[in-house]
Design a protein around this motif. Structure first.
Motif, mmCIF file in Angstrom:
data_model
loop_
_atom_site.group_PDB
_atom_site.id
_atom_site.type_symbol
_atom_site.label_atom_id
_atom_site.label_comp_id
_atom_site.label_asym_id
_atom_site.label_seq_id
_atom_site.Cartn_x
_atom_site.Cartn_y
_atom_site.Cartn_z
ATOM 1 N N MET A 123 41.432 30.208 51.057
ATOM 2 C CA MET A 123 40.220 30.747 50.443
ATOM 3 C C MET A 123 39.509 29.622 49.691
ATOM 4 N N ALA A 124 38.172 29.579 49.785
ATOM 5 C CA ALA A 124 37.455 28.485 49.146
ATOM 6 C C ALA A 124 36.029 28.898 48.827
ATOM 7 N N PRO A 125 35.442 28.341 47.733
ATOM 8 C CA PRO A 125 34.043 28.629 47.428
ATOM 9 C C PRO A 125 33.146 27.931 48.436
ATOM 10 N N ARG A 126 32.118 28.616 48.957
ATOM 11 C CA ARG A 126 31.263 28.042 49.993
ATOM 12 C C ARG A 126 29.799 28.357 49.724
ATOM 13 N N PHE A 127 28.938 27.353 49.876
ATOM 14 C CA PHE A 127 27.502 27.581 49.883
ATOM 15 C C PHE A 127 27.057 28.079 51.253
ATOM 16 N N GLU A 128 27.866 27.827 52.267
ATOM 17 C CA GLU A 128 27.454 28.141 53.636
ATOM 18 C C GLU A 128 27.237 29.634 53.844
ATOM 19 N N HIS A 129 27.988 30.473 53.110
ATOM 20 C CA HIS A 129 27.847 31.912 53.292
ATOM 21 C C HIS A 129 26.495 32.400 52.783
ATOM 22 N N LYS A 130 26.136 31.945 51.596
ATOM 23 C CA LYS A 130 24.857 32.369 51.021
ATOM 24 C C LYS A 130 23.692 31.846 51.854
ATOM 25 N N SER A 131 23.792 30.607 52.328
ATOM 26 C CA SER A 131 22.700 30.048 53.135
ATOM 27 C C SER A 131 22.589 30.772 54.475
ATOM 28 N N ALA A 132 23.726 31.166 55.059
ATOM 29 C CA ALA A 132 23.698 31.915 56.321
ATOM 30 C C ALA A 132 23.074 33.290 56.107
ATOM 31 N N ARG A 133 23.443 33.923 55.026
ATOM 32 C CA ARG A 133 22.881 35.240 54.701
ATOM 33 C C ARG A 133 21.368 35.145 54.531
ATOM 34 N N ASP A 134 20.906 34.131 53.780
ATOM 35 C CA ASP A 134 19.466 33.951 53.577
ATOM 36 C C ASP A 134 18.757 33.689 54.900
ATOM 37 N N GLY A 135 19.383 32.877 55.757
ATOM 38 C CA GLY A 135 18.776 32.555 57.046
ATOM 39 C C GLY A 135 18.645 33.773 57.943
ATOM 40 N N ILE A 136 19.680 34.601 57.975
ATOM 41 C CA ILE A 136 19.642 35.817 58.798
ATOM 42 C C ILE A 136 18.550 36.759 58.300
ATOM 43 N N CYS A 137 18.465 36.936 56.990
ATOM 44 C CA CYS A 137 17.441 37.830 56.424
ATOM 45 C C CYS A 137 16.039 37.315 56.720
ATOM 46 N N ASN A 138 15.842 36.003 56.608
ATOM 47 C CA ASN A 138 14.509 35.431 56.810
ATOM 48 C C ASN A 138 14.069 35.476 58.269
ATOM 49 N N VAL A 139 15.006 35.246 59.190
ATOM 50 C CA VAL A 139 14.643 35.138 60.605
ATOM 51 C C VAL A 139 14.811 36.463 61.349
ATOM 52 N N TYR A 140 15.901 37.176 61.067
ATOM 53 C CA TYR A 140 16.210 38.381 61.841
ATOM 54 C C TYR A 140 16.031 39.675 61.047
ATOM 55 N N GLY A 141 15.734 39.545 59.763
ATOM 56 C CA GLY A 141 15.432 40.721 58.964
ATOM 57 C C GLY A 141 16.614 41.242 58.165
ATOM 58 N N LEU A 142 16.285 41.913 57.070
ATOM 59 C CA LEU A 142 17.312 42.450 56.178
ATOM 60 C C LEU A 142 18.160 43.515 56.869
ATOM 61 N N ALA A 143 17.539 44.271 57.771
ATOM 62 C CA ALA A 143 18.284 45.324 58.471
ATOM 63 C C ALA A 143 19.421 44.736 59.298
ATOM 64 N N THR A 144 19.175 43.579 59.907
ATOM 65 C CA THR A 144 20.229 42.910 60.688
ATOM 66 C C THR A 144 21.382 42.502 59.784
ATOM 67 N N TRP A 145 21.040 41.968 58.616
ATOM 68 C CA TRP A 145 22.101 41.572 57.686
ATOM 69 C C TRP A 145 22.897 42.786 57.209
ATOM 70 N N LYS A 146 22.205 43.878 56.915
ATOM 71 C CA LYS A 146 22.901 45.088 56.475
ATOM 72 C C LYS A 146 23.861 45.588 57.558
ATOM 73 N N ARG A 147 23.461 45.418 58.798
ATOM 74 C CA ARG A 147 24.330 45.814 59.909
ATOM 75 C C ARG A 147 25.598 44.952 59.932
ATOM 76 N N ILE A 148 25.440 43.666 59.689
ATOM 77 C CA ILE A 148 26.597 42.761 59.657
ATOM 78 C C ILE A 148 27.516 43.119 58.491
ATOM 79 N N VAL A 149 26.920 43.401 57.337
ATOM 80 C CA VAL A 149 27.704 43.808 56.163
ATOM 81 C C VAL A 149 28.551 45.030 56.493
ATOM 82 N N GLU A 150 27.936 45.964 57.212
ATOM 83 C CA GLU A 150 28.644 47.191 57.589
ATOM 84 C C GLU A 150 29.744 46.911 58.610
ATOM 85 N N GLU A 151 29.424 46.106 59.613
ATOM 86 C CA GLU A 151 30.391 45.817 60.679
ATOM 87 C C GLU A 151 31.613 45.064 60.149
ATOM 88 N N LEU A 152 31.388 44.147 59.207
ATOM 89 C CA LEU A 152 32.485 43.321 58.694
ATOM 90 C C LEU A 152 33.090 43.880 57.407
#
Length: 340
Positions: free
Chosen positions: A1-30
């Motif tokens: 386990m480790a602290p990562r900036f990559e997770h937050k940047s990936a989340r921001d990228g998905i929301c900006n390009v594919y929309g918040l609904a897509t991110w919410k779907r990933i949150v639900e799936e995982l």
């Protein structure tokens, strides 16, 4: 386990390009507990890869490798948005300078993130059309992520369109070792070589002056045995330690760059009339405690570089960062996370 900036940047990228609904779907799936990531949080080592796989399934297009590269681009954009791009912008005038400086850039973060285990990068060959870049890391599956980072840095900071391909994969059970061929306009390599050839002839300096200027110098003979050590580097060892005449690799270990230790490599200067190679090194220090534990003081450091200034500035920055982290941690304990 480790602290990562990559997770937050990936989340921001998905929301900006594919929309918040897509991110919410990933949150639900995982089955994420929260919809946001904390830069101070600790997450699974392979979580970013799981997000890439899930995004592939949700969008029903592309591949996990496609989105790992996308996340690499997002990481650079994230750093730019939050002001971390300044250090990248001063890495060099040309993209080749940046490639040669990646390890130094990682080293500069050791004050802010002392527990971060950075990957190793080094350039082995270059020509007018590009360069060969080695990438070595304990982490697996990040080669496409690195490609995304390289391409975004080239475009954003050097206005350079590059292509990157994996030339070879010589990974072992211990680490990933990927060799990239990076194609770009590298005419500056030839210009740099010309400048090095057109240096003026200067008078010789005495060995006494030489070792005063370079107190961390190591003089090596053609058989890779230690012939002489600068005063400051001698202070790292007890007075009864035999050093002269021993093989360099019996005493020291080369960490960066990640290459085989050999004659005339790295910051080496051939002194022809001595038939010796001088290695002009400097200590990598993060704290005063570390410095004192090694028996070093500010006056021991090199005259010709900014090691002491960097050390002091880094400690001041680390204290400021720690205060900020402590404040955020207290707030985190008091305020529950809210969904976006």
């Amino acid at each position: 386990m480790a602290p990562r900036f990559e997770h937050k940047s990936a989340r921001d990228g998905i929301c900006n390009v594919y929309g918040l609904a897509t991110w919410k779907r990933i949150v639900e799936e995982l089955n994420f507990e929260h919809e946001s990531f904390s830069t101070l949080g600790r997450y699974e080592e392979n979580l970013i890869e799981k997000i890439a796989e899930c995004l592939t399934e949700v969008l029903r297009e592309g591949s996990p490798e496609t989105y790992m590269q996308f996340f690499g681009e997002c990481f650079v954009k994230f750093f730019t948005t939050y002001g971390y791009d300044k250090i990248l912008r001063v890495a060099g005038r040309h993209f080749r300078d940046f490639l040669h400086s990646i390890d130094q850039l990682h080293d500069s973060n050791r004050f802010s993130f002392p527990k971060m285990k950075s990957p190793l990068f080094h350039v082995t060959d270059e020509d007018e059309n590009g360069a060969v870049l080695h990438y070595k890391s304990k982490r697996r599956g990040f080669q496409r992520y690195v490609i995304g980072q390289l391409k975004e840095c080239a475009t954003r900071f050097y206005n350079e369109e590059i292509s990157v391909r994996i030339q070879d994969d010589i990974s072992t059970n211990e680490y990933s070792h990927i060799i990239f061929r990076v194609e770009f306009n590298n005419s500056s390599a030839r210009e740099s070589s010309k400048r090095l050839q057109n240096v003026p002839t200067l008078p010789d300096v005495t060995s006494s002056t030489f070792f005063k200027v370079f107190p961390f110098c190591i003089l090596i003979d053609p058989s890779m045995r230690i012939y002489h050590l600068g005063k400051s580097i001698k202070n790292l060892f007890s007075s009864n330690t035999l050093l002269s005449g021993r093989y360099l690799e019996d005493v020291f270990r080369l960490v960066r760059p990640d290459i085989l230790l050999g004659w005339s490599k790295g910051q080496m200067k051939l002194i022809a009339h001595w038939n010796m190679v001088a290695f002009l090194c400097h200590p990598v220090l993060s704290t005063t405690e570390e410095m004192l534990s090694l028996g070093l003081y500010l006056h021991d450091l090199n005259f010709y570089d900014g090691t002491s200034e960097i050390l002091i500035a880094g400690m001041q920055h680390a204290r400021t960062l720690q205060v900020a982290i402590d404040k955020v941690t207290k707030l985190k304990d008091r305020i529950p996370f809210e969904h976006d």
